[in-house]
Design a protein around this motif. Structure first.
Motif, PDB file in Angstrom:
ATOM      1  N   PRO A  46       8.609   1.764   5.445  1.00 18.30           N
ATOM      2  CA  PRO A  46       8.545   3.169   5.882  1.00 18.30           C
ATOM      3  C   PRO A  46       9.890   3.872   5.709  1.00 18.30           C
ATOM      4  N   GLY A  47       9.821   5.105   5.242  1.00 18.96           N
ATOM      5  CA  GLY A  47      11.037   5.899   5.090  1.00 18.96           C
ATOM      6  C   GLY A  47      11.635   5.851   3.707  1.00 18.96           C
ATOM      7  N   LYS A  48      11.239   4.868   2.871  1.00 20.68           N
ATOM      8  CA  LYS A  48      11.761   4.788   1.509  1.00 20.68           C
ATOM      9  C   LYS A  48      10.738   5.353   0.535  1.00 20.68           C
ATOM     10  N   ARG A  49      11.231   5.967  -0.524  1.00 19.95           N
ATOM     11  CA  ARG A  49      10.360   6.591  -1.518  1.00 19.95           C
ATOM     12  C   ARG A  49      10.463   5.833  -2.832  1.00 19.95           C
ATOM     13  N   PHE A  50       9.321   5.726  -3.509  1.00 22.99           N
ATOM     14  CA  PHE A  50       9.239   4.969  -4.748  1.00 22.99           C
ATOM     15  C   PHE A  50       8.498   5.761  -5.811  1.00 22.99           C
ATOM     16  N   LYS A  51       8.652   5.289  -7.052  1.00 27.30           N
ATOM     17  CA  LYS A  51       7.889   5.843  -8.178  1.00 27.30           C
ATOM     18  C   LYS A  51       7.368   4.677  -8.992  1.00 27.30           C
ATOM     19  N   PHE A  52       6.332   4.951  -9.776  1.00 27.16           N
ATOM     20  CA  PHE A  52       5.775   3.904 -10.622  1.00 27.16           C
ATOM     21  C   PHE A  52       6.523   3.817 -11.943  1.00 27.16           C
ATOM     22  N   CYS A  53       6.512   2.625 -12.502  1.00 23.00           N
ATOM     23  CA  CYS A  53       6.958   2.426 -13.882  1.00 23.00           C
ATOM     24  C   CYS A  53       6.144   3.340 -14.798  1.00 23.00           C
ATOM     25  N   ARG A  54       6.758   3.835 -15.847  1.00 25.07           N
ATOM     26  CA  ARG A  54       6.060   4.748 -16.755  1.00 25.07           C
ATOM     27  C   ARG A  54       4.821   4.108 -17.368  1.00 25.07           C
ATOM     28  N   ASN A  55       4.816   2.795 -17.529  1.00 19.82           N
ATOM     29  CA  ASN A  55       3.651   2.136 -18.127  1.00 19.82           C
ATOM     30  C   ASN A  55       2.443   2.104 -17.203  1.00 19.82           C
ATOM     31  N   ALA A  56       2.630   2.528 -15.941  1.00 19.93           N
ATOM     32  CA  ALA A  56       1.482   2.643 -15.039  1.00 19.93           C
ATOM     33  C   ALA A  56       0.530   3.726 -15.535  1.00 19.93           C
ATOM     34  N   GLU A  57       1.066   4.721 -16.246  1.00 19.07           N
ATOM     35  CA  GLU A  57       0.232   5.795 -16.796  1.00 19.07           C
ATOM     36  C   GLU A  57      -0.763   5.249 -17.811  1.00 19.07           C
ATOM     37  N   LEU A  58      -0.437   4.093 -18.403  1.00 19.25           N
ATOM     38  CA  LEU A  58      -1.302   3.470 -19.404  1.00 19.25           C
ATOM     39  C   LEU A  58      -2.086   2.298 -18.819  1.00 19.25           C
ATOM     40  N   ASP A  59      -2.073   2.203 -17.500  1.00 21.23           N
ATOM     41  CA  ASP A  59      -2.783   1.120 -16.795  1.00 21.23           C
ATOM     42  C   ASP A  59      -2.308  -0.244 -17.289  1.00 21.23           C
ATOM     43  N   ALA A  60      -0.989  -0.348 -17.534  1.00 17.32           N
ATOM     44  CA  ALA A  60      -0.417  -1.598 -18.031  1.00 17.32           C
ATOM     45  C   ALA A  60       0.630  -2.167 -17.087  1.00 17.32           C
ATOM     46  N   ALA A  76       0.852  -1.179   0.000  1.00 18.85           N
ATOM     47  CA  ALA A  76       0.000   0.000   0.000  1.00 18.85           C
ATOM     48  C   ALA A  76       0.890   1.232   0.000  1.00 18.85           C
ATOM     49  N   LEU A  77       0.438   2.270  -0.670  1.00 15.62           N
ATOM     50  CA  LEU A  77       1.255   3.469  -0.864  1.00 15.62           C
ATOM     51  C   LEU A  77       0.529   4.715  -0.369  1.00 15.62           C
ATOM     52  N   GLU A  78       1.328   5.703  -0.017  1.00 21.72           N
ATOM     53  CA  GLU A  78       0.776   7.012   0.319  1.00 21.72           C
ATOM     54  C   GLU A  78       1.570   8.067  -0.432  1.00 21.72           C
ATOM     55  N   PRO A  79       0.895   9.086  -0.986  1.00 20.99           N
ATOM     56  CA  PRO A  79       1.603  10.112  -1.755  1.00 20.99           C
ATOM     57  C   PRO A  79       2.481  10.979  -0.848  1.00 20.99           C
ATOM     58  N   THR A  80       3.512  11.551  -1.454  1.00 18.17           N
ATOM     59  CA  THR A  80       4.380  12.483  -0.736  1.00 18.17           C
ATOM     60  C   THR A  80       4.132  13.893  -1.258  1.00 18.17           C
ATOM     61  N   GLU A  81       4.882  14.829  -0.716  1.00 19.56           N
ATOM     62  CA  GLU A  81       4.749  16.207  -1.181  1.00 19.56           C
ATOM     63  C   GLU A  81       5.310  16.392  -2.588  1.00 19.56           C
ATOM     64  N   THR A  82       6.098  15.414  -3.056  1.00 15.33           N
ATOM     65  CA  THR A  82       6.683  15.468  -4.394  1.00 15.33           C
ATOM     66  C   THR A  82       5.801  14.704  -5.364  1.00 15.33           C
ATOM     67  N   ASN A 105       1.877  -2.155 -12.583  1.00 10.77           N
ATOM     68  CA  ASN A 105       1.761  -1.635 -11.219  1.00 10.77           C
ATOM     69  C   ASN A 105       3.063  -1.821 -10.444  1.00 10.77           C
ATOM     70  N   TRP A 106       4.182  -1.971 -11.172  1.00 12.15           N
ATOM     71  CA  TRP A 106       5.469  -2.207 -10.527  1.00 12.15           C
ATOM     72  C   TRP A 106       6.149  -0.888 -10.164  1.00 12.15           C
ATOM     73  N   LEU A 107       6.987  -0.957  -9.129  1.00 17.72           N
ATOM     74  CA  LEU A 107       7.643   0.219  -8.576  1.00 17.72           C
ATOM     75  C   LEU A 107       9.147   0.194  -8.821  1.00 17.72           C
ATOM     76  N   LEU A 108       9.723   1.385  -8.813  1.00 19.70           N
ATOM     77  CA  LEU A 108      11.168   1.569  -8.787  1.00 19.70           C
ATOM     78  C   LEU A 108      11.459   2.513  -7.625  1.00 19.70           C
ATOM     79  N   GLU A 109      12.672   2.462  -7.107  1.00 11.93           N
ATOM     80  CA  GLU A 109      13.049   3.437  -6.093  1.00 11.93           C
ATOM     81  C   GLU A 109      13.057   4.818  -6.724  1.00 11.93           C
ATOM     82  N   ASP A 110      12.676   5.814  -5.936  1.00 10.18           N
ATOM     83  CA  ASP A 110      12.458   7.152  -6.470  1.00 10.18           C
ATOM     84  C   ASP A 110      13.703   7.751  -7.119  1.00 10.18           C
ATOM     85  N   ASP A 111      14.886   7.388  -6.642  1.00 15.24           N
ATOM     86  CA  ASP A 111      16.115   7.941  -7.196  1.00 15.24           C
ATOM     87  C   ASP A 111      16.691   7.106  -8.327  1.00 15.24           C
TER      88      ASP A 111
END
Length: 356
Positions: A54-68, A38-44, A70-76
């Protein structure tokens, strides 16, 4: 496939879920350590915190924008695509709504494949990492020529390039082809598991002389002309006694296809047994000789030391689920016979994986 749950409300979740229907939290999958969180948005914008870490930040794969995806990468992470999507080379024209729907189905099956491949710790270099033989996917459509004829796309593998005809994502079309080919089983995930078998052969068998020698002893000599072997198979079909030595009729066509078909079944078995374990399934048939069909999956199939550890619960489990399917008026979930030679070939797969 194991079970997942929402870290906020403990709602049971499926691997492909993107939203918890109970509490509304956004969900994302972390391939390492193999957890849906489960995820919660940040200020970024675009950055999320994971309740599982807790304490680590993530971003979605670009293909999440196309609903294709749901995998994550570390934010950096400098990468824009996840560990599964970065293997894509060609995808269909997504301006076509039908193509978009089919591509999403293809991605779901491909991500399920990568779930198992990463758990088995198989080598998965991209084309950027290995320009000649890295694993890459083309999802292509048949071409309609100016004269109205159609040039079909053939699903297959060549030096790490796996081509899938997007028409396979259409249930009606796939069932039509299954019937025409006389196949008992044909699924998108099955296609991916078969074709990745050819890639695995190149990476783990051909590259190892000792493994190659053991392969030839079990599966035959792959130096037999492949084109002629396939022509013979399509002209005459498999030998009449193929079930004694092969997991499918197509496996009898050539040692390469025997390996790919057997590899696909190895993945079927490992993944399904993991699901059975996650649900705590126990098989206790209420018949006079039911003791021979008792089973409990209480181990991690991805780490099974011997093939017998997989086969012993697999046979009772498939008998049970086939019976359940018949109660619903559906065909057998697993309509295959595992002869002694086939089990020996599956053992070859398991030993090869355990050696990684």
């Amino acid at each position: 496939m194991k079970l997942f749950e929402c870290q906020h409300c403990h709602q049971p979740l499926y691997f492909e879920n993107t939203l918890c229907e109970r509490c509304g939290h956004r969900l994302g999958y972390m391939p390492d350590p193999g957890m849906l969180t489960a995820l919660e948005p940040t200020e970024t914008e675009g950055a999320w915190t994971a309740l599982a870490f807790p304490g680590k930040r993530f971003k979605f794969c670009r293909n999440a924008e196309l609903d294709a995806c749901n995998w994550l990468l570390e934010d950096d992470d400098e990468a824009t695509h996840c560990a599964a999507c970065r293997h894509n080379h060609i995808i269909p024209d997504l301006s076509d709504a039908e193509n978009l729907t089919r591509w999403r189905k293809l991605e779901l099956a491909k991500h399920h494949l990568f779930y198992t491949l990463t758990n088995l710790k198989l080598p998965l270099k991209t084309r950027a990492e290995d320009p000649e033989n890295g694993l890459v996917f083309d999802f292509l459509s048949d071409t309609v020529n100016p004269d109205g004829s159609v040039t079909p796309v053939l699903t297959g593998h060549s030096n790490g390039l796996i081509t899938i005809n997007v028409a396979e994502a259409d249930d009606a079309e796939r069932e039509k082809r299954r019937t025409e080919m006389g196949e008992p089983y044909r699924t998108l995930l099955g296609h991916f598991r078969h074709e990745i078998g050819h890639y695995v052969w190149d990476r783990l068998v051909l590259a190892n002389p000792d493994t190659l020698e053991r392969f030839r002893a079990l599966f035959g000599d792959e130096r037999e002309d492949y084109g002629e072997a396939l022509q013979r198979h399509y002209a005459s079909g498999p030998p009449g006694d193929w079930q004694s030595n092969y997991v499918s009729g197509y496996a009898a066509a050539h040692p390469w296809e025997d390996f790919a078909e057997t590899w696909a079944h190895y993945l079927h078995i490992v993944d399904t047994l993991e699901t059975a374990r996650a649900f705590g399934l126990k098989i206790r048939p209420r018949v006079s000789e039911g003791a021979d069909l008792q089973a409990e999956v209480d181990f991690n199939p991805h780490k099974a030391r011997d093939i017998e550890d997989l086969i012993e619960p697999w046979l009772p489990l498939t008998y049970a689920v086939n019976s359940l399917n018949r109660s619903m008026g559906q065909p057998d979930l697993y309509p295959f016979i595992l002869s002694k030679p086939v089990i020996e070939k599956l053992g070859f797969m398991n030993k090869m994986v355990r050696a990684l």
